[in-house]
Design an enzyme around this catalytic site. Structure first.
Site, short mmCIF file in Angstrom:
data_model
loop_
_atom_site.label_atom_id
_atom_site.label_comp_id
_atom_site.label_asym_id
_atom_site.label_seq_id
_atom_site.Cartn_x
_atom_site.Cartn_y
_atom_site.Cartn_z
N THR A 175 3.32 -6.08 2.95
CA THR A 175 3.00 -7.30 3.67
C THR A 175 3.76 -8.46 3.03
O THR A 175 3.75 -8.60 1.80
CB THR A 175 1.49 -7.60 3.64
OG1 THR A 175 0.78 -6.47 4.18
CG2 THR A 175 1.16 -8.83 4.47
N PHE A 200 1.79 3.09 2.44
CA PHE A 200 2.68 3.25 3.58
C PHE A 200 3.11 1.92 4.19
O PHE A 200 3.75 1.89 5.24
CB PHE A 200 2.01 4.11 4.67
CG PHE A 200 0.83 3.42 5.33
CD1 PHE A 200 0.97 2.80 6.54
CD2 PHE A 200 -0.40 3.38 4.70
CE1 PHE A 200 -0.10 2.15 7.14
CE2 PHE A 200 -1.47 2.74 5.29
CZ PHE A 200 -1.32 2.12 6.52
N LYS A 253 4.02 -7.49 8.58
CA LYS A 253 3.49 -6.23 8.06
C LYS A 253 4.51 -5.14 8.41
O LYS A 253 4.86 -4.95 9.57
CB LYS A 253 2.13 -5.92 8.67
CG LYS A 253 1.05 -6.91 8.24
CD LYS A 253 -0.33 -6.49 8.68
CE LYS A 253 -0.82 -5.28 7.93
NZ LYS A 253 -1.10 -5.57 6.51
N ASP A 286 -10.94 -2.36 10.74
CA ASP A 286 -10.81 -2.60 9.30
C ASP A 286 -11.49 -3.92 8.90
O ASP A 286 -10.90 -4.73 8.19
CB ASP A 286 -9.33 -2.61 8.89
CG ASP A 286 -9.14 -2.35 7.39
OD1 ASP A 286 -10.12 -1.90 6.74
OD2 ASP A 286 -8.04 -2.60 6.88
N GLY A 291 0.84 -1.19 0.00
CA GLY A 291 0.00 0.00 0.00
C GLY A 291 0.87 1.24 0.00
O GLY A 291 2.08 1.16 -0.20
#
Length: 304
Positions: free
Chosen positions: A48, A45, A65, A163, A43
């Site tokens: 994974t 920032f 992560k 999330d 992503g």
């Protein structure tokens, strides 16, 4: 294959048992233990990785992560690390739950924060939706009966997931030793939003949204997540699984209302379940269910 975790080093050519990156001389093993072997997500920032735990004889798989610190302001970094530690400690109090991916380690260096989590073999519900098609009312009821007790459990420990979405719900493979007969025992929540507590700490890129807007409750997008925000996200997850349509398209911004029923194709839903889902995804928090327990009561024996 080895992946170097050093920022801006893209080397993947080090020998399988190497401990030092051939390109930048950085240590390949995180905490001299966890070896990243495959990138499985990226992503704005974070990255994974699928990894292995070198400390154990069987070298079991796990997930790393990696979160990048953009700001190098020492005060910001110190605060961010402290918040990571605080959230990680909360997750650690959950102990081992068969439907929660276990947090194995919380680490940091000068540029990144790392969370090492249990690897759950199986498909996430986005993948299940793609391969098996839309969910029926029976499947949605089973999903709610499976995950609402998990939310009740984490909320009782003062933890908000932050999330919940189809990608963060894994259906275990039947071969997994923790697998239990029936859908109720095989759904697992992953990727708790530890990093999402850091909305007000300027360590990530400006404008970075630390949740998934399609599934996030309105108050969460304003930085005021609460337990009912998780219930909202679970409800939005359900209507996505029932329709295979993006939640953005299931909400009519002109009328300011959900229109998910318009997208049910040969998939009838009872009035009772429909009303439960409507209450889960109500925009106003005072019109939503107050707890997972309340939802379960209506789902299984209560009447709306």
């Amino acid at each position: 294959m080895n992946y170097c975790l050093k920022e801006n080093c893209k080397s993947i050519n080090s020998p399988p048992e190497a401990r030092i990156c051939l390109a930048c001389d950085s240590m390949l093993l995180l905490k001299d233990r966890y070896r990243a072997i495959k990138m499985i997500g990226q992503g704005g920032f974070s990255k994974t990785y699928l990894a292995v735990d070198q400390d154990k004889p069987s070298k079991p798989p796990c997930i790393i992560k990696q979160f990048y610190f953009i700001s190098q302001n020492k005060a910001d970094l110190k605060r961010a690390i402290a918040l990571f530690e605080e959230e990680a400690e909360k997750l650690d109090t959950l102990e081992k739950h068969p439907q929660i991916a276990e947090l194995l380690a919380n680490l940091h260096d000068d540029y990144c924060q790392y969370l090492v989590q249990e690897f759950i073999p199986g498909k996430n519900l986005t993948q299940v939706l793609e391969t098996e098609g839309i969910f029926s009312e029976y499947q949605i009821r089973e999903l709610l009966n499976s995950l609402l007790p998990v939310l009740e459990f984490i909320h009782s420990h003062k933890i908000i997931h932050r999330d919940i979405k189809p990608e963060n719900i894994i259906r275990r493979l039947p071969s997994n030793p923790v697998y239990q007969t029936g859908i109720k025992g095989q759904l697992v929540l992953v990727d708790f939003g530890v990093a999402k507590q850091l909305t007000n700490v300027e360590i990530f890129k400006p404008g970075t949204i630390l949740c998934t807007p399609e599934y996030a409750a309105p108050e969460q997008l304003k930085g005021r997540a609460s337990f009912v925000s998780d219930l909202y996200s679970l409800g939005v997850t359900c209507i996505n699984l029932l329709t295979n349509i993006s939640p953005f398209k299931l909400f009519d911004t002109g009328e300011n209302k959900w229109v998910w029923r318009d997208y049910l194709i040969d998939n009838p839903i009872s009035k009772k379940l429909g009303n439960i889902l409507d209450k889960l995804i109500a925009e106003a928090t005072n019109k939503r269910y107050k707890s997972a327990t309340d939802v379960l009561k209506d789902l299984n024996c209560g009447k709306l």
